[in-house]
Design an enzyme around this catalytic site. Sequence first.
Site, mmCIF file in Angstrom:
data_model
loop_
_atom_site.group_PDB
_atom_site.id
_atom_site.type_symbol
_atom_site.label_atom_id
_atom_site.label_comp_id
_atom_site.label_asym_id
_atom_site.label_seq_id
_atom_site.Cartn_x
_atom_site.Cartn_y
_atom_site.Cartn_z
ATOM 1 N N ARG A 259 0.866 -1.183 0.000
ATOM 2 C CA ARG A 259 0.000 0.000 0.000
ATOM 3 C C ARG A 259 0.900 1.230 0.000
ATOM 4 O O ARG A 259 1.753 1.384 0.861
ATOM 5 C CB ARG A 259 -0.946 0.001 1.203
ATOM 6 C CG ARG A 259 -0.283 -0.112 2.561
ATOM 7 C CD ARG A 259 -1.286 0.128 3.692
ATOM 8 N NE ARG A 259 -0.718 -0.206 4.982
ATOM 9 C CZ ARG A 259 0.068 0.591 5.708
ATOM 10 N NH1 ARG A 259 0.392 1.785 5.238
ATOM 11 N NH2 ARG A 259 0.536 0.205 6.878
ATOM 12 N N HIS A 263 -1.911 3.422 6.514
ATOM 13 C CA HIS A 263 -2.840 2.335 6.820
ATOM 14 C C HIS A 263 -4.280 2.821 6.703
ATOM 15 O O HIS A 263 -5.112 2.176 6.068
ATOM 16 C CB HIS A 263 -2.568 1.813 8.229
ATOM 17 C CG HIS A 263 -3.501 0.732 8.659
ATOM 18 N ND1 HIS A 263 -3.464 -0.535 8.126
ATOM 19 C CD2 HIS A 263 -4.507 0.734 9.559
ATOM 20 C CE1 HIS A 263 -4.408 -1.260 8.680
ATOM 21 N NE2 HIS A 263 -5.058 -0.525 9.548
ATOM 22 N N TYR A 273 7.734 3.929 9.996
ATOM 23 C CA TYR A 273 8.092 2.507 9.985
ATOM 24 C C TYR A 273 8.478 1.975 8.605
ATOM 25 O O TYR A 273 8.832 0.810 8.469
ATOM 26 C CB TYR A 273 6.950 1.651 10.573
ATOM 27 C CG TYR A 273 5.593 1.871 9.929
ATOM 28 C CD1 TYR A 273 5.233 1.190 8.774
ATOM 29 C CD2 TYR A 273 4.666 2.742 10.496
ATOM 30 C CE1 TYR A 273 3.984 1.371 8.189
ATOM 31 C CE2 TYR A 273 3.422 2.935 9.922
ATOM 32 C CZ TYR A 273 3.084 2.253 8.767
ATOM 33 O OH TYR A 273 1.859 2.451 8.183
#
Length: 360
Positions: A259, A263, A273
Amino acid sequence: MGTKTIENIEGQFEMFQILNENGEIVNKEAMPELSDEQLQELMHRMVYTRILDQRSISLNRQGRLGFYAPTAGQEASQLGSQYALDKEDWILPGYRDVPQIIWHGLPLYKAFLFSRGHFVGNQADGLNVLSPQIIIGAQITQTAGVALGLKKKGKKNVAITYTGDGGASQGDFYEGMNFAGAYAAPAIFVVQNNRFAISVPVEKQSAAKTIAQKAVAAGIQGVQVDGMDVLAVYKAVTDARERAINGEGPTLIETMTYRYGPHTMAGDDPTRYRSEDLDSEWEKKDPIVRFRKYLESKDLWNEEKENEVVAKAKEEIKAAIKKADGTPKQKVTDLISHMYEELPYNLREQYEQYSAKESK
């Protein structure tokens, strides 16, 4: 002895691919039987969905949508799998899987209303879809039940569900697969491995080298697929569906995808991250760019065709958000009356109180 056994199992799950990053066919034997028109339709859907994603992010930032989980990068995984289905097959989506139920028939304005939490957005009359599941992995056990129901009714159809790599760490994931495997239910479990769940790297979620190998414990078929390759995803789901309706049980499909966005739009920051190098690496694997190169080599796609799809998407999105805006606002009494057929005494009192307020 045990370590060698695990290594032997893991070695059986090599990634299935048909179209490489340069848009070249690398597995002619596996090429699905799709007409030129069907290939163009797949591209149409992926381009349209990328525009829908961009516009939905913009609408969310404007405060005109509610909950939204970006989909850019996962178009091949989502739409290649849905395109392999029959209209009478059931889709049990996760919250990122709204594109699949749109292409299965859900009106676009209802997808926008779902994002806003409006009950009309959950009304899919005449469509074999359930509302996108917010609880991580809950759709896995539900799919096992729907699939068993299809089998008991003698239907030649399947129930397909989607989750991410994070969902594969949930108890429901194992329970649902085990149940479906035990009853040879016609289910397809798609795990879209976009590598970070919400923020935790897949390597820290499980000691297993692949998610696909988890099918072995449930006694069902498992396959790992290049999730940026729409042809490979389509083929894998087509084969899984054929096995399921022939009574050969469920399949676990792990699609290796990515993606590009956060999120969800609820404050996630992927730069905390994910590295720029990793983002760049996966951008080179973009499913739309890859498929575009392939179609252009066959003279099936060009800039003019793509611009037409983009223009159509923008026009239809504009009309859909206008229709969503025109839908009567949800009331507290709607929530109460839709929850119960017969109201308990305490809710009857509340219903009357809110009804009086709303009538003013």
